[in-house]
Design an enzyme around this catalytic site. Structure first.
Site, PDB file in Angstrom:
ATOM      1  N   LEU A   1      -5.541 -14.443   2.130  1.00 50.39           N
ATOM      2  CA  LEU A   1      -6.482 -13.629   2.830  1.00 50.39           C
ATOM      3  C   LEU A   1      -6.450 -11.924   2.039  1.00 50.39           C
ATOM      4  O   LEU A   1      -5.427 -11.660   1.587  1.00 50.39           O
ATOM      5  CB  LEU A   1      -5.926 -13.291   4.260  1.00 50.39           C
TER       6      LEU A   1
ATOM      7  N   CYS B   1       0.775  -1.105  -0.086  1.00 57.78           N
ATOM      8  CA  CYS B   1       0.093  -0.002   0.103  1.00 57.78           C
ATOM      9  C   CYS B   1       0.854   1.184  -0.025  1.00 57.78           C
ATOM     10  O   CYS B   1       1.843   1.381   0.998  1.00 57.78           O
ATOM     11  CB  CYS B   1      -0.943   0.100   1.293  1.00 57.78           C
ATOM     12  N   VAL B   2       0.587   2.192  -0.972  1.00 58.20           N
ATOM     13  CA  VAL B   2       1.133   3.351  -1.074  1.00 58.20           C
ATOM     14  C   VAL B   2       0.165   4.526  -0.820  1.00 58.20           C
ATOM     15  O   VAL B   2      -0.844   4.576  -1.323  1.00 58.20           O
ATOM     16  CB  VAL B   2       2.000   3.743  -2.278  1.00 58.20           C
TER      17      VAL B   2
ATOM     18  N   LYS C   1       4.682   7.396  -8.297  1.00 60.19           N
ATOM     19  CA  LYS C   1       6.129   7.899  -7.961  1.00 60.19           C
ATOM     20  C   LYS C   1       7.029   6.852  -8.024  1.00 60.19           C
ATOM     21  O   LYS C   1       8.224   6.914  -7.522  1.00 60.19           O
ATOM     22  CB  LYS C   1       6.085   8.652  -6.784  1.00 60.19           C
TER      23      LYS C   1
HETATM   24  S1  MYA Z   1      -2.311  -6.435  -3.934  1.00 61.45           S
HETATM   25  C1  MYA Z   1      -2.938  -5.110  -3.311  1.00 61.45           C
HETATM   26  C2  MYA Z   1      -2.232  -3.770  -3.751  1.00 61.45           C
HETATM   27  N1  MYA Z   1      -2.590  -2.745  -3.053  1.00 61.45           N
HETATM   28  C3  MYA Z   1      -3.695  -1.869  -3.609  1.00 61.45           C
HETATM   29  O1  MYA Z   1      -4.448  -2.084  -4.625  1.00 61.45           O
HETATM   30  C4  MYA Z   1      -4.133  -0.707  -2.648  1.00 61.45           C
HETATM   31  C5  MYA Z   1      -4.077   0.377  -3.127  1.00 61.45           C
HETATM   32  N2  MYA Z   1      -2.968   0.810  -4.466  1.00 61.45           N
HETATM   33  C6  MYA Z   1      -1.894   1.296  -3.961  1.00 61.45           C
HETATM   34  O2  MYA Z   1      -1.446   1.342  -2.778  1.00 61.45           O
HETATM   35  C7  MYA Z   1      -0.947   1.389  -5.074  1.00 61.45           C
HETATM   36  O3  MYA Z   1      -1.689   1.770  -5.949  1.00 61.45           O
HETATM   37  C8  MYA Z   1       0.316   0.321  -5.182  1.00 61.45           C
HETATM   38  C9  MYA Z   1       1.102   0.756  -6.221  1.00 61.45           C
HETATM   39  C10 MYA Z   1       0.984   0.156  -3.910  1.00 61.45           C
HETATM   40  C11 MYA Z   1      -0.607  -0.850  -5.655  1.00 61.45           C
HETATM   41  N3  MYA Z   1       1.154  -5.635  -7.096  1.00 61.45           N
HETATM   42  O4  MYA Z   1       4.722   3.209  -7.213  1.00 61.45           O
HETATM   43  P1  MYA Z   1       4.094   3.134  -8.458  1.00 61.45           P
HETATM   44  C12 MYA Z   1       3.391  -1.949 -10.167  1.00 61.45           C
HETATM   45  C13 MYA Z   1       2.475  -5.487  -7.747  1.00 61.45           C
HETATM   46  O5  MYA Z   1       4.285   4.228  -9.314  1.00 61.45           O
HETATM   47  P2  MYA Z   1       1.650   3.143  -7.250  1.00 61.45           P
HETATM   48  C14 MYA Z   1      -0.940  -6.861  -2.733  1.00 61.45           C
HETATM   49  O6  MYA Z   1      -0.660  -6.337  -1.791  1.00 61.45           O
HETATM   50  C15 MYA Z   1       2.909  -1.505 -11.633  1.00 61.45           C
HETATM   51  O7  MYA Z   1       2.675  -2.394 -12.597  1.00 61.45           O
HETATM   52  N4  MYA Z   1       2.998  -4.673  -8.646  1.00 61.45           N
HETATM   53  O8  MYA Z   1       2.481   2.630  -8.351  1.00 61.45           O
HETATM   54  C16 MYA Z   1       0.044  -7.897  -3.442  1.00 61.45           C
HETATM   55  C17 MYA Z   1       4.255  -0.653 -11.985  1.00 61.45           C
HETATM   56  O9  MYA Z   1       5.225  -1.795 -12.360  1.00 61.45           O
HETATM   57  P3  MYA Z   1       5.401  -1.899 -13.837  1.00 61.45           P
HETATM   58  C18 MYA Z   1       2.178  -3.669  -8.727  1.00 61.45           C
HETATM   59  O10 MYA Z   1       0.154   2.954  -7.894  1.00 61.45           O
HETATM   60  C19 MYA Z   1       1.473  -7.223  -3.564  1.00 61.45           C
HETATM   61  C20 MYA Z   1       4.674  -0.423 -10.608  1.00 61.45           C
HETATM   62  O11 MYA Z   1       3.954  -1.072  -9.781  1.00 61.45           O
HETATM   63  C21 MYA Z   1       0.917  -3.612  -8.303  1.00 61.45           C
HETATM   64  O12 MYA Z   1       2.167   4.542  -6.535  1.00 61.45           O
HETATM   65  C22 MYA Z   1       2.480  -8.068  -4.261  1.00 61.45           C
HETATM   66  C23 MYA Z   1       4.239   1.198 -10.385  1.00 61.45           C
HETATM   67  O13 MYA Z   1       4.644   1.739  -9.217  1.00 61.45           O
HETATM   68  C24 MYA Z   1       0.354  -4.662  -7.286  1.00 61.45           C
HETATM   69  N5  MYA Z   1      -0.889  -4.762  -6.764  1.00 61.45           N
HETATM   70  O14 MYA Z   1       1.806   1.805  -6.323  1.00 61.45           O
HETATM   71  C25 MYA Z   1       3.677  -7.340  -4.499  1.00 61.45           C
HETATM   72  N6  MYA Z   1       0.212  -2.327  -8.477  1.00 61.45           N
HETATM   73  O15 MYA Z   1       5.958  -0.363 -14.603  1.00 61.45           O
HETATM   74  C26 MYA Z   1       4.825  -8.136  -5.379  1.00 61.45           C
HETATM   75  C27 MYA Z   1       1.029  -1.830  -9.488  1.00 61.45           C
HETATM   76  O16 MYA Z   1       6.498  -3.113 -14.295  1.00 61.45           O
HETATM   77  C28 MYA Z   1       5.347  -9.153  -4.424  1.00 61.45           C
HETATM   78  N7  MYA Z   1       2.222  -2.332  -9.462  1.00 61.45           N
HETATM   79  O17 MYA Z   1       4.074  -2.280 -14.481  1.00 61.45           O
HETATM   80  C29 MYA Z   1       6.486  -9.749  -5.366  1.00 61.45           C
HETATM   81  C30 MYA Z   1       7.266 -10.820  -4.290  1.00 61.45           C
HETATM   82  C31 MYA Z   1       8.280 -10.135  -3.420  1.00 61.45           C
HETATM   83  C32 MYA Z   1       8.884 -11.209  -2.376  1.00 61.45           C
HETATM   84  C33 MYA Z   1       9.710 -12.187  -3.274  1.00 61.45           C
HETATM   85  C34 MYA Z   1      10.616 -12.914  -2.047  1.00 61.45           C
HETATM   86  C35 MYA Z   1      11.387 -14.170  -2.623  1.00 61.45           C
END
Ligand code: MYA
Length: 386
Positions: free
Chosen positions: A386, A137-138, A145
């Site tokens: 969840l 969550c951002v 950004k």
């Molecule tokens: S899913 C729930 C996600 N949260 C929300 O929807 C809440 C409301 N939204 C926000 O808070 C923001 O819009 C978020 C993005 C934080 C989602 N999963 O910073 P940016 C990519 C992965 O400018 P913002 C959950 O919690 C997007 O395609 N990536 O964007 C599971 C773009 O990348 P690219 C996402 O809108 C999360 C980049 O981010 C998601 O300010 C699993 C843009 O960044 C998303 N849901 O922030 C995370 N949404 O250019 C991955 C957007 O390449 C975990 N983006 O398309 C991976 C495993 C990590 C651990 C590994 C261990 C080995």
């Protein structure tokens, strides 16, 4: 939100949305293209091996210091045992977390959900230690950004330091590349409120009173021996679940500790019921759901939508329909407005008959650093995050 459209819907909005969805895999993903995840260009390439995309590295080779943040920010590790910190995280999410497409509802996860434990997920014959990533969550004022990529890289680094190299996550957005795409189905329990708050609409040729009658459930439970799960049931429930989940291509690998943690009933968090045979006292069937309310945005009369989400269900002796009908009856008794379920596992077999309607949102499932040769059907997935 319950879908008000049918399959052949041709409203401009739907056409535009479908077009955007169909284009989303050709749009570039500057961040995700650099990550060890299945890439869109590789879809259909069956020569690529199943399994980790990148090998694990010695922990000494993992970057030891955090990624840089813009200068006014710093990283903090949230101690969720502290009431104050837990409240801060809770409030961030309550105001900024996931909303539906029309911004009418926002998830309001309770504090009990906001902790992390490692998971084991079985992919085909391999049990893999994974991180389940959730609650990305951002703050609304800091969106777009490119903070999310830094947060994802940092959490990856920290998970690597725990010697874990894979992760599972779900999202409503299309990213490279879903292992499966599921649909939410909704069963109205309190149709009047759902219609009043805009969650569902009165069907064609329906009146409010006919709708209320349509969704009315019996007062009393149907299945003899249906009761709440208790601590002493953990071994039997674990056996039942392990046996059921073994048939799915990707599934949670539950042991008794996991079952106690994730499934033992906790007020306003998770409810679990089972059927104990009145004759043999064997535990033969199991159903569970978790509590996830949503804040209703900008409605003068209501603030909260009380939703139950189907979790893990296993029927061996009772019919699946009857078991889930009893789950609906208890959730109605507990005051839920709606019962939601994904079309994962064998859920399809009860959805239509128990009057669930398809939702308008999809949920995509992903694995990080693990390639599947081909996507799964939702019914081949034994995993609910969840
Ligand atoms: S899913 C729930 C996600 N949260 C929300 O929807 C809440 C409301 N939204 C926000 O808070 C923001 O819009 C978020 C993005 C934080 C989602 N999963 O910073 P940016 C990519 C992965 O400018 P913002 C959950 O919690 C997007 O395609 N990536 O964007 C599971 C773009 O990348 P690219 C996402 O809108 C999360 C980049 O981010 C998601 O300010 C699993 C843009 O960044 C998303 N849901 O922030 C995370 N949404 O250019 C991955 C957007 O390449 C975990 N983006 O398309 C991976 C495993 C990590 C651990 C590994 C261990 C080995």
């Amino acid at each position: 939100v319950e879908s008000s459209t049918t399959k052949d819907d041709t409203s401009l909005e739907t056409i535009v949305r479908r077009f955007q969805e169909s284009m989303s895999d050709s749009k570039t993903h500057k961040f995700w293209e650099t990550q060890p995840v299945g890439q869109f260009k590789d879809i259909g390439d069956t020569s690529l091996p199943e399994g980790p995309i990148e090998p694990a590295t010695p922990l000494s080779e993992v970057k030891q210091d955090p990624y840089n943040l813009p200068s006014v920010y710093e990283w903090t590790t949230c101690d969720m045992a502290s009431d104050d910190i837990c409240s801060e995280v809770y409030n961030l999410l309550r105001s900024n977390y996931v909303e539906d497409d029309e911004n009418m509802f926002r998830f309001n996860y309770s504090k009990e959900f906001l902790s992390g434990v490692p998971a084991r997920i079985r992919v085909r014959d391999e049990v893999v230690k994974m991180a389940e990533i959730n609650f990305l969550c951002v703050h609304k004022k800091l969106r777009s950004k490119r903070l999310a990529p830094v947060m994802i890289k940092e959490v990856t680094r920290r998970v690597h330091l725990e010697n874990i190299w894979q992760a599972a996550y779900t999202a409503g957005v299309v990213l490279p590349t879903p292992i499966t795409t599921c649909q939410y189905w909704h069963r109205s329990l309190n149709p009047k409120k759902l219609i009043d708050v805009g969650f569902s609409r009165l069907g064609a040729r329906m009146t409010m009173s006919r709708t209320i009658k349509l969704y009315k459930l019996p007062e009393a439970l149907v299945t003899p021996g249906f009761r709440k799960m208790e601590l002493l049931d953990v071994p039997a429930v674990t056996r039942l679940l392990r046996n059921y989940l073994s048939q799915f291509g990707v599934a949670t690998d539950f042991d008794e500790n996991d079952v106690e943690h994730w499934l033992l009933p906790r007020e306003d968090v998770v409810d679990s019921y089972l059927v104990e045979s009145p004759e043999t006292h064997d535990v033969t069937d199991f159903c569970s759901f978790y509590t996830l309310p949503s804040t209703i945005l900008g409605n003068p009369n209501y603030t909260t939508l009380k939703a139950a989400y189907s979790y893990y269900n296993v029927a061996t002796q009772t019919s699946f329909l009857q078991l889930m009908n009893d789950a609906l009856i208890v959730s109605k008794q507990k005051g839920f407005d709606v019962f939601n379920a994904l079309d994962v596992m064998h859920n399809e077999s009860f959805l239509k008959e128990l009057k669930f309607g398809p939702g308008d949102g999809q949920l995509h499932y992903y694995l990080y650093n693990y390639r599947l040769r081909s996507a799964l059907k939702p019914s081949e997935l034994g995993l609910v995050l969840l």
